[in-house]
Motif scaffolding. Structure first.
Motif, PDB file in Angstrom:
ATOM      1  N   LEU A 111       0.842  -1.200   0.000  1.00  0.00           N
ATOM      2  CA  LEU A 111       0.000   0.000   0.000  1.00  0.00           C
ATOM      3  C   LEU A 111       0.875   1.247   0.000  1.00  0.00           C
ATOM      4  O   LEU A 111       1.917   1.280   0.651  1.00  0.00           O
ATOM      5  N   GLY A 112       0.449   2.256  -0.730  1.00  0.00           N
ATOM      6  CA  GLY A 112       1.130   3.542  -0.694  1.00  0.00           C
ATOM      7  C   GLY A 112       1.920   3.873  -1.948  1.00  0.00           C
ATOM      8  O   GLY A 112       2.538   4.925  -2.034  1.00  0.00           O
ATOM      9  N   GLN A 113       1.901   2.992  -2.952  1.00  0.00           N
ATOM     10  CA  GLN A 113       2.708   3.228  -4.137  1.00  0.00           C
ATOM     11  C   GLN A 113       2.179   4.409  -4.959  1.00  0.00           C
ATOM     12  O   GLN A 113       0.993   4.602  -5.087  1.00  0.00           O
ATOM     13  N   SER A 114       3.124   5.179  -5.484  1.00  0.00           N
ATOM     14  CA  SER A 114       2.811   6.269  -6.409  1.00  0.00           C
ATOM     15  C   SER A 114       3.345   5.868  -7.772  1.00  0.00           C
ATOM     16  O   SER A 114       3.739   4.725  -7.982  1.00  0.00           O
ATOM     17  N   LEU A 115       3.384   6.829  -8.684  1.00  0.00           N
ATOM     18  CA  LEU A 115       3.953   6.528 -10.007  1.00  0.00           C
ATOM     19  C   LEU A 115       5.478   6.620  -9.986  1.00  0.00           C
ATOM     20  O   LEU A 115       6.133   6.341 -10.984  1.00  0.00           O
ATOM     21  N   GLN A 116       6.018   7.027  -8.827  1.00  0.00           N
ATOM     22  CA  GLN A 116       7.483   7.129  -8.717  1.00  0.00           C
ATOM     23  C   GLN A 116       8.075   5.996  -7.878  1.00  0.00           C
ATOM     24  O   GLN A 116       9.282   5.901  -7.741  1.00  0.00           O
ATOM     25  N   THR A 117       7.242   5.158  -7.299  1.00  0.00           N
ATOM     26  CA  THR A 117       7.724   4.135  -6.363  1.00  0.00           C
ATOM     27  C   THR A 117       8.715   3.193  -7.032  1.00  0.00           C
ATOM     28  O   THR A 117       8.418   2.554  -8.039  1.00  0.00           O
ATOM     29  N   ASP A 159      11.626  -0.003  -7.283  1.00  0.00           N
ATOM     30  CA  ASP A 159      11.750  -1.408  -6.900  1.00  0.00           C
ATOM     31  C   ASP A 159      12.431  -1.544  -5.528  1.00  0.00           C
ATOM     32  O   ASP A 159      12.006  -2.325  -4.681  1.00  0.00           O
ATOM     33  N   TYR A 160      13.465  -0.742  -5.306  1.00  0.00           N
ATOM     34  CA  TYR A 160      14.188  -0.880  -4.041  1.00  0.00           C
ATOM     35  C   TYR A 160      13.390  -0.311  -2.867  1.00  0.00           C
ATOM     36  O   TYR A 160      13.622  -0.687  -1.720  1.00  0.00           O
ATOM     37  N   SER A 178      -3.260   6.673  -2.581  1.00  0.00           N
ATOM     38  CA  SER A 178      -2.124   5.988  -3.197  1.00  0.00           C
ATOM     39  C   SER A 178      -2.537   4.579  -3.593  1.00  0.00           C
ATOM     40  O   SER A 178      -3.659   4.146  -3.322  1.00  0.00           O
ATOM     41  N   GLY A 179      -1.616   3.880  -4.238  1.00  0.00           N
ATOM     42  CA  GLY A 179      -1.935   2.564  -4.777  1.00  0.00           C
ATOM     43  C   GLY A 179      -2.029   1.493  -3.712  1.00  0.00           C
ATOM     44  O   GLY A 179      -1.524   1.645  -2.597  1.00  0.00           O
ATOM     45  N   LEU A 180      -2.690   0.404  -4.069  1.00  0.00           N
ATOM     46  CA  LEU A 180      -2.814  -0.744  -3.164  1.00  0.00           C
ATOM     47  C   LEU A 180      -2.833  -2.012  -4.011  1.00  0.00           C
ATOM     48  O   LEU A 180      -3.552  -2.095  -5.003  1.00  0.00           O
ATOM     49  N   LEU A 181      -1.976  -2.954  -3.607  1.00  0.00           N
ATOM     50  CA  LEU A 181      -1.946  -4.274  -4.261  1.00  0.00           C
ATOM     51  C   LEU A 181      -2.194  -5.293  -3.169  1.00  0.00           C
ATOM     52  O   LEU A 181      -1.501  -5.280  -2.147  1.00  0.00           O
ATOM     53  N   VAL A 197       9.568   1.604 -13.936  1.00  0.00           N
ATOM     54  CA  VAL A 197      10.172   1.933 -12.635  1.00  0.00           C
ATOM     55  C   VAL A 197      10.404   0.675 -11.800  1.00  0.00           C
ATOM     56  O   VAL A 197      11.466   0.505 -11.221  1.00  0.00           O
ATOM     57  N   VAL A 198       9.428  -0.208 -11.758  1.00  0.00           N
ATOM     58  CA  VAL A 198       9.596  -1.403 -10.924  1.00  0.00           C
ATOM     59  C   VAL A 198      10.422  -2.453 -11.656  1.00  0.00           C
ATOM     60  O   VAL A 198      11.412  -2.958 -11.125  1.00  0.00           O
ATOM     61  N   ILE A 233       1.460   9.479   3.390  1.00  0.00           N
ATOM     62  CA  ILE A 233       1.935  10.611   2.588  1.00  0.00           C
ATOM     63  C   ILE A 233       2.490  11.705   3.506  1.00  0.00           C
ATOM     64  O   ILE A 233       3.517  12.322   3.217  1.00  0.00           O
ATOM     65  N   ASN A 246      -2.315   5.168  -7.803  1.00  0.00           N
ATOM     66  CA  ASN A 246      -0.911   5.586  -7.709  1.00  0.00           C
ATOM     67  C   ASN A 246      -0.747   7.090  -7.922  1.00  0.00           C
ATOM     68  O   ASN A 246       0.241   7.662  -7.502  1.00  0.00           O
ATOM     69  N   ASN A 247      -1.689   7.705  -8.608  1.00  0.00           N
ATOM     70  CA  ASN A 247      -1.635   9.152  -8.826  1.00  0.00           C
ATOM     71  C   ASN A 247      -2.863   9.818  -8.209  1.00  0.00           C
ATOM     72  O   ASN A 247      -3.344  10.829  -8.685  1.00  0.00           O
ATOM     73  N   ILE A 294      10.141  -0.803  -2.658  1.00  0.00           N
ATOM     74  CA  ILE A 294       9.269  -1.947  -2.345  1.00  0.00           C
ATOM     75  C   ILE A 294      10.071  -2.991  -1.566  1.00  0.00           C
ATOM     76  O   ILE A 294       9.599  -3.546  -0.574  1.00  0.00           O
ATOM     77  N   TRP A 340       4.518   2.693 -15.082  1.00  0.00           N
ATOM     78  CA  TRP A 340       5.237   2.686 -13.806  1.00  0.00           C
ATOM     79  C   TRP A 340       5.736   1.280 -13.491  1.00  0.00           C
ATOM     80  O   TRP A 340       6.914   1.093 -13.175  1.00  0.00           O
TER      81      TRP A 340
END
Lengths: 560, 560
Positions: free
Chosen positions: A399-405, A407-408, B395-398, B351-352, A551, B382-383, A410, B347
């Motif tokens: 939870l909490g990912q943005s479009l900038q999140t 891999d590291y 924010s995002g949630l998986l 990014v990931v 955030i 995510n946005n 996570i 993203w």
């Protein structure tokens, strides 16, 4: 001559067996040999159609042990150590890993008719085929024997003895009917070494029986007939093969048989100690004592604490289980655990990133991050939750990912989530009066990954000590062997003395960093909110603020 | 001669300007030229220290337009098309993208003193620096002018006009003081083409003013002085430069100036239509009519529906905004949107996964999966969430990952989450009585990705039509230019007729597949539960069953 006495620890893990040779008087480790199991994939038989299945061949255990002992014999010889000096053997193994045998102690999988039937193999602890049976056992306990649940954290697990046997009865009656009884892996090996040929006489260890088999002296040993009949009348036949008494590692299973003694040049008649589960051996090898929490951190994590038998701490909710003398005599062994720790990091790297990034690369980036700067929070439930929820039917959450999140980011959040999971266990134990004076960690990751250990110190807000040995489990088995050897020599010695000789702590202790602790406390509050909302039936909590709080924490970190 | 008349559509997107040449009488597209902006990164000035910042140089717009027109002139000549046949120009641009100008219509960024000050540039729609100001405007509206909120989905956005200007006042007073007024990008370009040299006289388009500038005839145009004063007294000076009336695309902004006419061989005095926001032009170019929902799917998604001016549908909650005649005359334009769609997939891959897997590779694996088989569910935030929650602080949630969860399963879940997000918009509109007879999709992904479109059909449970043009936005601008040209010729013609000539639908319509719809309904119920729990203040829902339901759906899928 006594000066040269040695002992052997046999450690049967999930993918290999280790043989550790220890000097009896000094407790010094002289040699270690590892032999991986050879059948299946890395020793494990999996199923394409059923991701829950994980089996192993008992014959593979025995063959691998022979190879490892042969190698030990050769290596020791080269080191000037005589196998004739072996004066005791200790054994640990994974569990609950039950396997079906005939009355004559032949594993069913050795019989031609069952050679290719995985239901006749050993059912590994991590085999979850019996999840429905486990739920049924929990339900039956709630309705009929609620006291059982007090010792096992409130729910029976698909990892355990009765669930697996019941599953076999429900799906492969032929195997079930052919089995005279089922033995825990940790009882099978000592029985083999002592030359036992009657399955009815096998001495069973209190560690596996107590934590996994619902054995407890408070209700007279294994479950009563009435209860077992409610699970399935056919299980009564198995119950009749189980002994009234079980034994701790302070006892011997028997003496080494002539056949085994001759084959490896060891003296016939030396004591073979009672077996123990591998994590519990690891706790002994990490120097566990009253007030220590030992964390065996690997693909999953096992947490062990001792509580004095007179402490009244036999009922502790939310941990996996409590069993008298399951680790050391005189103490309850309180066992909790996390179903996936290293496994979650491996999943992210191997399955999601397809090994295009390594642990090292991600760690290098992740350790530069400030606490809270990613805005992420994770529930570490990719393999369910063992403690404190005892629920395999849970799953992961990011939870909490943005479009900038990144891999590291996570990757770091995954590590943090396992630390939060560890904190729920510590807090839950302390809430119930378990005293934790120190936390000692062992397992490969604790030696290799300072970043990981610092996060644990910061999240749990306690110093993290590291067991110096990187083979604490095999070391624990050897200490058990030494204990038996001393008794056989007529010079009994306490486990504490043996541990003091062998179990050292690394000089480097990870101390909590105040600033990190402060932010992690905020993040943990959010973790706990998600934990309770998704993990506890009937909970209704407002989730609206969670993303906003993350955030805010992230923005505040950016300002620093 | 009339037979050869052509019109020009000028489409100013986020990274480039397109010039589309269309045959006036037949509506046939004759030529398209694209020119990317040249300054910053892909035309955008970003900030290392502030990920929320996104600016562009007005001079870059003008220079790029000139290059594109020059190229159009050359290419058209080669095709035997004379620029002297141009009889009307339509313009669309991104927005809200306000830029500060002097009274003499000079962008501040053209002045030496502000050349390197990004606050003097155009503030792109996707610049979110003003999120605190947006919250303040929302709060001030709730307390003083609640009726404003009824037209903008309940919250003012950091993407919009007043928030950006207020942010400039709060952080760069020098720029604020130097600006005579602020113009929307979609007003700036027509003003430039008509040779306007007095910023007070610029005609402003109702589309940007209505959706982004709080302009509404119901309260007499732009916000009143009292309200603006509450935002900041200094904003009153800007308010005074805003006109009483704004205009739809049925009106002209003026006529092409001599300078521009001569430079590109076009006739002086041809009509330049009022500007419009790019998404709205896309809706026109996709053939929007009463009862169509047009989805412009790209990095983000814009949803547009027409509601008859007499339908009383001027107050629709939960959509981004409702503005009279913002798309076509005679209708309210109802605009909703998703803040990230293609961006979420990008993203994950860029990014990931660091581009180690491609969209194509992941799609190939993801399309083999059965609906529900991954056990995953995602919130596409995510946005943040534009509609129906109007909340950038999400924010995002998986959720639902196991140790076996594959990268392509996550990829599919991300696509599905955007479809679930799209469904919340459709359901929310329908709940409020907006009639949706058809859904027409446009944007690159709708032509290229059948897998994506089928998921949308299955999740939303409606046929998905695709606009045939892959330049619906520029086509919409050209149609607007044609409408103006016909009026100028004294032969007015309806937008519907112009659309019927130019706007075609692909033969392939994605129909919902019943079996998929059934499972997606179950998954959507879980999505909605998470959506409401995390997105709506004061909501307390039991989350305990969510992971279990996903596992059940997954197991049921496996049985099939």
């Amino acid at each position: 001559m006594t000066q040269n006495k040695i002992v052997i620890g046999l450690d049967f893990g999930s993918t290999s067996v280790r043989v550790l040779t220890m000097h009896l008087r000094t407790g010094k480790v002289l040699n270690t040999v590892e032999q991986t199991y050879e059948e299946g994939e890395n020793g494990v038989f999996l199923s394409k159609d059923n991701s829950l299945l994980a089996r192993q061949k008992p014959a593979d255990y025995v063959i691998s042990m022979k190879k490892a002992l042969k190698n030990t014999m050769l290596q020791n010889k080269a080191l000037g150590i005589e196998m004739s000096s072996v004066s005791g053997i200790g054994v640990d193994a994974t569990g609950s890993t039950p396997l079906p045998v005939t009355k004559e102690m032949i594993p069913l999988s050795d019989l031609n008719e069952f050679r290719n039937n995985v239901n006749a193999y050993a059912w590994m602890w991590k085999d979850h085929c019996s999840h429905a049976e486990a739920e049924f056992i929990t339900k039956t306990s709630i309705e009929n024997r609620p006291l059982y649940l007090d010792k096992i954290g409130g729910a029976y697990s698909s990892e355990w003895f009765w669930a697996k046997i019941l599953k076999c009865r429900n799906t492969d009656k032929e195997v079930f009917d052919a089995a005279y009884t089922w033995l825990e892996f940790s009882d099978f090996i000592p029985a083999i070494l002592t030359g036992c040929t009657d399955a009815l006489t096998v001495k069973r260890n209190i560690c596996a029986a107590g934590h996994k088999g619902l054995y407890n002296e408070e209700w007279g040993g294994f479950p009563d007939k009435e209860f077992i009949k409610k699970l399935h009348p056919d299980l009564l036949r198995i119950l009749q093969t189980l002994p009234e008494q079980t034994f701790s590692v302070a006892e011997t299973c028997g003496t080494l048989s002539k056949k085994w003694a001759e084959e490896f040049g060891m003296p016939e008649g030396i004591p073979v100690a009672m077996g123990i589960l591998d994590a519990h051996a690891g706790a002994i090898g990490s120097g566990i004592k009253d007030g220590s929490l030992v964390k065996i951190i690997g693909t999953s994590t096992c947490d062990l604490v001792l509580a004095n038998l007179h402490s009244g701490k036999s009922d502790i909710q939310g941990v996996a289980s409590v069993a008298a003398e399951s680790v050391l005599p005189g103490y309850y062994g309180v066992e909790a655990g996390q179903s996936a720790v290293g496994d979650i990091l491996d999943w992210f790297i191997k399955v999601v990133l397809k090994n295009k990034q390594s642990h090292r690369e991600l760690t290098q980036e992740a350790e530069k991050l400030k606490v809270g700067s990613s805005g992420l929070i994770v529930l570490d439930w990719n393999n369910g939750n063992r403690s404190i929820l005892s629920d395999p039917m849970l799953s992961g959450l990011l939870l909490g990912q943005s479009l900038q999140t990144k891999d590291y980011e996570i990757y770091r959040a995954l590590i943090e989530s396992t630390a939060f999971g560890a904190r729920t266990i510590v807090e839950d134990m302390e809430r119930q009066g378990v005293v934790i004076h120190e936390i000692v960690n062992c397992g490969g990751i604790t030696h290799k990954n300072a970043f990981f250990m610092q996060i644990y110190a910061d999240v749990i807000n306690k110093p993290m000590k590291i067991a110096a040995s990187n083979e604490t489990v095999a070391l624990g088995a050897a200490i058990i062997g030494a204990h038996a050897a001393c008794i056989a020599e007529g010079k009994p010695i306490s486990f504490k003395t043996l541990q003091d000789r062998s179990c050292k702590i690394l000089e480097k202790v990870y101390e909590p960093i105040a600033e990190n602790v402060q932010t992690y406390n905020k993040l943990y509050a959010l973790y706990k909110k998600l934990h309770d909302a998704f993990g506890i039936e009937g909970t209704k909590i407002e989730m609206f603020g969670v993303m906003k709080n993350l955030i805010q924490i992230k923005n505040k970190t950016a300002e620093k």
